[in-house]
Design a protein around this motif. Structure first.
Motif, PDB file in Angstrom:
ATOM      1  N   ALA A   1       3.193   2.259 -20.681  1.00  0.00           N
ATOM      2  CA  ALA A   1       2.963   1.736 -22.038  1.00  0.00           C
ATOM      3  C   ALA A   1       2.578   2.834 -23.020  1.00  0.00           C
ATOM      4  CB  ALA A   1       1.872   0.661 -22.002  1.00  0.00           C
TER       5      ALA A   1
ATOM      6  N   TYR B   1       4.732   3.751 -26.011  1.00  0.00           N
ATOM      7  CA  TYR B   1       4.997   2.725 -27.013  1.00  0.00           C
ATOM      8  C   TYR B   1       3.830   2.495 -27.962  1.00  0.00           C
ATOM      9  CZ  TYR B   1       9.185   1.469 -24.409  1.00  0.00           C
ATOM     10  OH  TYR B   1      10.409   1.495 -23.803  1.00  0.00           O
TER      11      TYR B   1
ATOM     12  N   VAL C   1       3.131  -3.148 -35.838  1.00  0.00           N
ATOM     13  CA  VAL C   1       2.341  -4.329 -36.180  1.00  0.00           C
ATOM     14  C   VAL C   1       1.774  -4.194 -37.583  1.00  0.00           C
ATOM     15  CG1 VAL C   1       0.224  -5.573 -35.632  1.00  0.00           C
ATOM     16  CG2 VAL C   1       1.796  -4.933 -33.816  1.00  0.00           C
TER      17      VAL C   1
ATOM     18  N   ALA D   1      -6.978  -6.951 -28.257  1.00  0.00           N
ATOM     19  CA  ALA D   1      -6.343  -8.058 -27.547  1.00  0.00           C
ATOM     20  C   ALA D   1      -5.124  -7.615 -26.758  1.00  0.00           C
ATOM     21  CB  ALA D   1      -5.943  -9.151 -28.539  1.00  0.00           C
TER      22      ALA D   1
ATOM     23  N   THR E   1      -3.592  -3.632 -21.862  1.00  0.00           N
ATOM     24  CA  THR E   1      -2.400  -3.058 -21.252  1.00  0.00           C
ATOM     25  C   THR E   1      -2.716  -1.742 -20.558  1.00  0.00           C
ATOM     26  OG1 THR E   1      -1.056  -4.011 -23.002  1.00  0.00           O
ATOM     27  CG2 THR E   1      -0.048  -2.278 -21.695  1.00  0.00           C
TER      28      THR E   1
ATOM     29  N   PRO F   1      -5.802 -14.145 -26.254  1.00  0.00           N
ATOM     30  CA  PRO F   1      -5.918 -13.490 -27.566  1.00  0.00           C
ATOM     31  C   PRO F   1      -4.675 -12.708 -27.990  1.00  0.00           C
ATOM     32  CG  PRO F   1      -7.244 -12.360 -25.922  1.00  0.00           C
ATOM     33  CD  PRO F   1      -6.790 -13.637 -25.300  1.00  0.00           C
ATOM     34  N   ALA F   2      -3.851 -12.303 -27.047  1.00  0.00           N
ATOM     35  CA  ALA F   2      -2.690 -11.476 -27.404  1.00  0.00           C
ATOM     36  C   ALA F   2      -1.506 -12.314 -27.876  1.00  0.00           C
ATOM     37  CB  ALA F   2      -2.270 -10.620 -26.220  1.00  0.00           C
TER      38      ALA F   2
ATOM     39  N   ASP G   1      -0.959 -14.421 -30.276  1.00  0.00           N
ATOM     40  CA  ASP G   1      -0.617 -14.438 -31.698  1.00  0.00           C
ATOM     41  C   ASP G   1       0.109 -13.177 -32.140  1.00  0.00           C
ATOM     42  OD1 ASP G   1      -1.807 -16.882 -31.904  1.00  0.00           O
ATOM     43  OD2 ASP G   1      -3.753 -16.087 -32.541  1.00  0.00           O
ATOM     44  N   TYR G   2      -0.098 -12.097 -31.403  1.00  0.00           N
ATOM     45  CA  TYR G   2       0.433 -10.819 -31.859  1.00  0.00           C
ATOM     46  C   TYR G   2       1.827 -10.521 -31.314  1.00  0.00           C
ATOM     47  CZ  TYR G   2      -4.203  -9.736 -33.668  1.00  0.00           C
ATOM     48  OH  TYR G   2      -5.367  -9.752 -34.370  1.00  0.00           O
TER      49      TYR G   2
ATOM     50  N   GLN H   1       4.474  -7.843 -32.639  1.00  0.00           N
ATOM     51  CA  GLN H   1       4.686  -6.656 -31.814  1.00  0.00           C
ATOM     52  C   GLN H   1       6.164  -6.371 -31.633  1.00  0.00           C
ATOM     53  OE1 GLN H   1       1.880  -7.638 -28.468  1.00  0.00           O
ATOM     54  NE2 GLN H   1       2.176  -5.461 -28.043  1.00  0.00           N
TER      55      GLN H   1
ATOM     56  N   TYR I   1      15.626  -0.029 -24.626  1.00  0.00           N
ATOM     57  CA  TYR I   1      14.330   0.409 -25.141  1.00  0.00           C
ATOM     58  C   TYR I   1      13.375  -0.758 -25.299  1.00  0.00           C
ATOM     59  CZ  TYR I   1      10.935   2.163 -28.579  1.00  0.00           C
ATOM     60  OH  TYR I   1       9.797   2.506 -29.245  1.00  0.00           O
TER      61      TYR I   1
ATOM     62  N   ARG J   1      12.320  -2.414 -21.999  1.00  0.00           N
ATOM     63  CA  ARG J   1      11.331  -1.575 -21.327  1.00  0.00           C
ATOM     64  C   ARG J   1       9.961  -1.745 -21.976  1.00  0.00           C
ATOM     65  NH1 ARG J   1       9.732   3.535 -19.112  1.00  0.00           N
ATOM     66  NH2 ARG J   1       9.234   4.486 -21.104  1.00  0.00           N
ATOM     67  N   PHE J   2       9.960  -1.890 -23.276  1.00  0.00           N
ATOM     68  CA  PHE J   2       8.690  -2.107 -23.973  1.00  0.00           C
ATOM     69  C   PHE J   2       8.049  -3.417 -23.538  1.00  0.00           C
ATOM     70  CE2 PHE J   2       6.929  -4.532 -27.607  1.00  0.00           C
ATOM     71  CZ  PHE J   2       5.701  -3.918 -27.653  1.00  0.00           C
TER      72      PHE J   2
ATOM     73  N   ALA K   1       6.682  -2.972 -20.130  1.00  0.00           N
ATOM     74  CA  ALA K   1       5.591  -2.007 -19.996  1.00  0.00           C
ATOM     75  C   ALA K   1       4.328  -2.469 -20.705  1.00  0.00           C
ATOM     76  CB  ALA K   1       6.026  -0.646 -20.541  1.00  0.00           C
ATOM     77  N   ALA K   2       4.492  -3.229 -21.785  1.00  0.00           N
ATOM     78  CA  ALA K   2       3.319  -3.532 -22.600  1.00  0.00           C
ATOM     79  C   ALA K   2       3.044  -5.027 -22.739  1.00  0.00           C
ATOM     80  CB  ALA K   2       3.487  -2.913 -23.993  1.00  0.00           C
TER      81      ALA K   2
ATOM     82  N   PRO L   1       2.395  -7.101 -19.031  1.00  0.00           N
ATOM     83  CA  PRO L   1       1.084  -6.805 -18.428  1.00  0.00           C
ATOM     84  C   PRO L   1      -0.073  -7.390 -19.225  1.00  0.00           C
ATOM     85  CG  PRO L   1       2.454  -4.846 -18.445  1.00  0.00           C
ATOM     86  CD  PRO L   1       3.183  -5.879 -19.231  1.00  0.00           C
ATOM     87  N   THR L   2       0.024  -7.320 -20.545  1.00  0.00           N
ATOM     88  CA  THR L   2      -1.058  -7.867 -21.363  1.00  0.00           C
ATOM     89  C   THR L   2      -1.261  -9.346 -21.087  1.00  0.00           C
ATOM     90  OG1 THR L   2      -0.500  -6.309 -23.107  1.00  0.00           O
ATOM     91  CG2 THR L   2      -1.905  -8.161 -23.700  1.00  0.00           C
TER      92      THR L   2
END
Lengths: 204, 204
Positions: free
Chosen positions: A161, A164, A172, A195, A200, B160-161, B163-164, B168, B188, B191-192, B195-196, B199-200
């Motif tokens: 991560a 990125y 964002v 958050a 991550t 919490p994540a 909403d974003y 993102q 790309y 992968r993002f 990777a991000a 997991p979050t």
DNA sequence: CCGTTTCGGAACGGGCACGTATCGATGAGT
DNA sequence: ACTCATCGATACGTGCCCGTTCCGAAACGG
């Protein structure tokens, strides 16, 4: 006399081919950037800048050959390190701090980025000026924060991560006005970092 | 005769106050959007569109009163559901699929978004047209994907994540061209997400 | 088959902004 | 105190584009 010398003796002595003071020059730069934020790059006119600063159009053209060059000079002059020098000791706090700074940073410069977004794809000089003024310094500072975190062993160097994170924060920041119609304030972006970004990375 | 009727009998029979066929109209729309992508909104001229489609400027002004209205109509006509209808059964795969679609989606429409980014802040009609054509459908589809994941219990409703995530994905999509100078291809952005984003949310 | 309508082409008036040139006034350097 | 360069103001030439209008030609519709 002595009060005028407070500008700095060598400031004047140094080869200033123009009678314009640095402060006067900065007025032009502020004016053109404000107008770009308000009306967009294409709608900005040299005449408008001259009128709003009560200077002559001829003066502007004497100093800068053309409008893109003028705007590029304005960008270079507004080049500032905004969230550089953040170093709290932990990666999580560094990122929180950067997020706070980015949130405060956002309002005016996001607008500028938006307004110049397309003009930049046409004029290479404008493009590099914008990058060097608004983008690269912040991205570099962010990467340095991450690198320090890696060196301290807070996060593995090959964490997928990592690459990125700059794009995430920048993205964002610029996405909220489009999606929600509000500017991304510090609270919003800090909450996002806590958050999404920190979990991550396995922090907190 | 029969081949011409293949256009659809009622397509012609329906109240077309103009002699222009739907296909002809779409040519105008494609032309103006292409020119916007290439030169920016302000630089697009009705004359240029007329010339590139070999129609009369008068024809354009007969159908649409003014340039913003014409562009708004073009946007509304290009309104398409792109990554709607994704439903693989798991949130992770839905997000991967959406990412892949968004990556393919990106190239042309990111440019359009960039080129219209500031014009949209000036003209409300243009603003709503752009939102309804390019932004809201995708965001809504994304939110629906997330909602289904919540309903299946794959992720807590108050994560919490959550909403974003739209911001993102949209943000990273638009940030890469600025930061790295390359368009965000499917590889790309997938992968993002892996990777991000996943997991979050606690999805591996 | 013929009137009506809209098409494509072209020209026009108006406005606006770029970049240049001219002109008196002003301020710095000697 | 004098000279000279640069200042602000203004006018100018040029080019571009908006939006309108006029004109045959061509396509519908009865």
């Amino acid at each position: 006399m002595t009060s005028q010398a407070a500008d700095g003796p060598d400031t004047v002595a140094a080869s200033r081919r123009s009678k314009l003071t640095r402060e006067r020059e900065q007025e032009f730069f502020d004016a053109v950037l404000d107008q770009i934020r308000a009306c967009g790059y294409d709608s900005v006119t040299m005449e408008g800048v001259a009128a709003s600063t009560r200077c002559s159009k001829a003066t502007l053209y004497r100093q800068w050959r053309t409008k893109p060059q003028f705007v590029a000079a304005a960008l270079r002059a507004s080049r500032r390190t905004r969230f550089d020098g953040i170093d709290t000791g932990t990666l999580a706090d560094d990122l929180r701090e950067a997020a706070r700074a980015a949130g405060a940073w956002s309002a005016k410069d996001t607008r500028l980025l938006q307004a110049l977004g397309h003009a930049v794809t046409q004029d290479p000089e404008l493009r590099t000026a914008l990058r060097e003024a608004l983008i690269d310094p912040e991205i570099d500072a962010l990467k340095q924060i991450l690198r320090r975190g890696v060196e301290r062993g807070e996060v593995p160097a090959d964490h997928p991560a990592l690459d990125y994170i700059p794009a995430q924060i920048f993205g964002v920041l610029r996405a909220r006005p489009v999606l929600e119609g509000k500017d991304a304030d510090p609270e919003y972006i800090v909450r996002f970092v806590e958050a999404a970004v920190l979990p991550t990375l396995g922090l907190t």
